[in-house]
Design a protein around this motif. Structure first.
Motif, mmCIF file in Angstrom:
data_model
loop_
_atom_site.group_PDB
_atom_site.id
_atom_site.type_symbol
_atom_site.label_atom_id
_atom_site.label_comp_id
_atom_site.label_asym_id
_atom_site.label_seq_id
_atom_site.Cartn_x
_atom_site.Cartn_y
_atom_site.Cartn_z
ATOM 1 N N GLU A 240 0.823 -1.215 0.000
ATOM 2 C CA GLU A 240 0.000 0.000 0.000
ATOM 3 C C GLU A 240 0.852 1.258 0.000
ATOM 4 N N ARG A 241 2.159 1.094 0.164
ATOM 5 C CA ARG A 241 3.076 2.245 0.226
ATOM 6 C C ARG A 241 4.303 1.961 -0.612
ATOM 7 N N GLY A 242 4.937 3.043 -1.033
ATOM 8 C CA GLY A 242 6.192 2.915 -1.756
ATOM 9 C C GLY A 242 7.325 2.533 -0.812
ATOM 10 N N PHE A 243 8.462 2.206 -1.387
ATOM 11 C CA PHE A 243 9.610 1.791 -0.570
ATOM 12 C C PHE A 243 10.891 1.927 -1.373
ATOM 13 N N GLN A 244 12.018 1.843 -0.676
ATOM 14 C CA GLN A 244 13.348 1.735 -1.265
ATOM 15 C C GLN A 244 13.991 0.492 -0.681
ATOM 16 N N ARG A 245 14.672 -0.267 -1.549
ATOM 17 C CA ARG A 245 15.256 -1.518 -1.087
ATOM 18 C C ARG A 245 16.527 -1.811 -1.878
ATOM 19 N N SER A 246 17.562 -2.231 -1.160
ATOM 20 C CA SER A 246 18.781 -2.694 -1.820
ATOM 21 C C SER A 246 18.504 -4.117 -2.305
ATOM 22 N N THR A 247 18.742 -4.365 -3.597
ATOM 23 C CA THR A 247 18.367 -5.639 -4.206
ATOM 24 C C THR A 247 19.520 -6.170 -5.047
#
Length: 192
Positions: A53-60
């Protein structure tokens, strides 16, 4: 070589993935020439979007591209924005009640209205009008026939849109009325 975020699954009902970006947008690829030449882009490992339901930042990490193929760097920062979906939904033949009758018998013609609402899909998906939410107010009406505006009580996140019914003598349409989009005649039993 360009990098693309591999998004898997769907956000929660009423939400959609608006945008995704990757930093750095390109990585260096090393490996056997034949394998490197076959690559058009590098994908990340799948990122689960299910129910978001929300945006995010993730190291992938970057996805495997074959034996002896390596990347510099081997991971990226993925940013994903998620937006609420707005929709419109039409409700046909919604019952209209008369309020503030001062216990006088009154009749309403027609007794229903077609109403279009707009707002978040997560709310409109299963929305039902509460009893009495669509009404006309007979307060301060003298005996006789009157044109009155249909009013709608809604949750704060929803809005009404004007709906043009078939015009008739008993149901003129107020095309300039904004949110007060329908008019009805209320007839009091005291009327001569």
């Amino acid at each position: 070589m360009p990098v693309r975020a591999e998004l898997a699954g769907a956000p929660a009902l009423g939400y959609m993935t608006a945008e995704s970006s990757v930093r750095p947008a390109e990585v260096e690829v090393a490996g056997p020439k034949s394998k490197v030449e076959d690559l058009k882009e590098i994908r990340t490992e799948p990122i689960d979007m299910q129910g978001m339901e929300r945006g995010f930042q993730r190291s992938t990490l970057l996805a495997w591209a074959g034996d002896l193929v390596s990347f510099t760097p081997d991971h990226v920062l993925v940013s994903v924005s998620v937006e609420e979906v707005s929709v419109s939904r039409e409700f046909k033949d919604v019952p209209v009640t008369v309020t503030n009758t001062r216990e006088r018998p009154v009749s309403l013609d027609p007794a229903t209205a077609d109403i279009t609402l707009s707002g978040p899909q997560r709310i409109l998906h299963n929305f039902k009008f509460d009893e009495g939410a669509v009404f006309v107010d007979a307060d301060e009406l003298d005996p006789g026939t009157h044109k009155v505006k249909v009013q709608v009580t809604l949750p704060s996140l929803l809005d009404t849109e004007p709906v043009a019914d078939d015009a008739s003598v008993l149901n003129p349409v107020d095309l300039l009325g904004g949110r007060d989009f329908n008019q009805r005649r209320v007839r009091s039993a005291d009327e001569s």
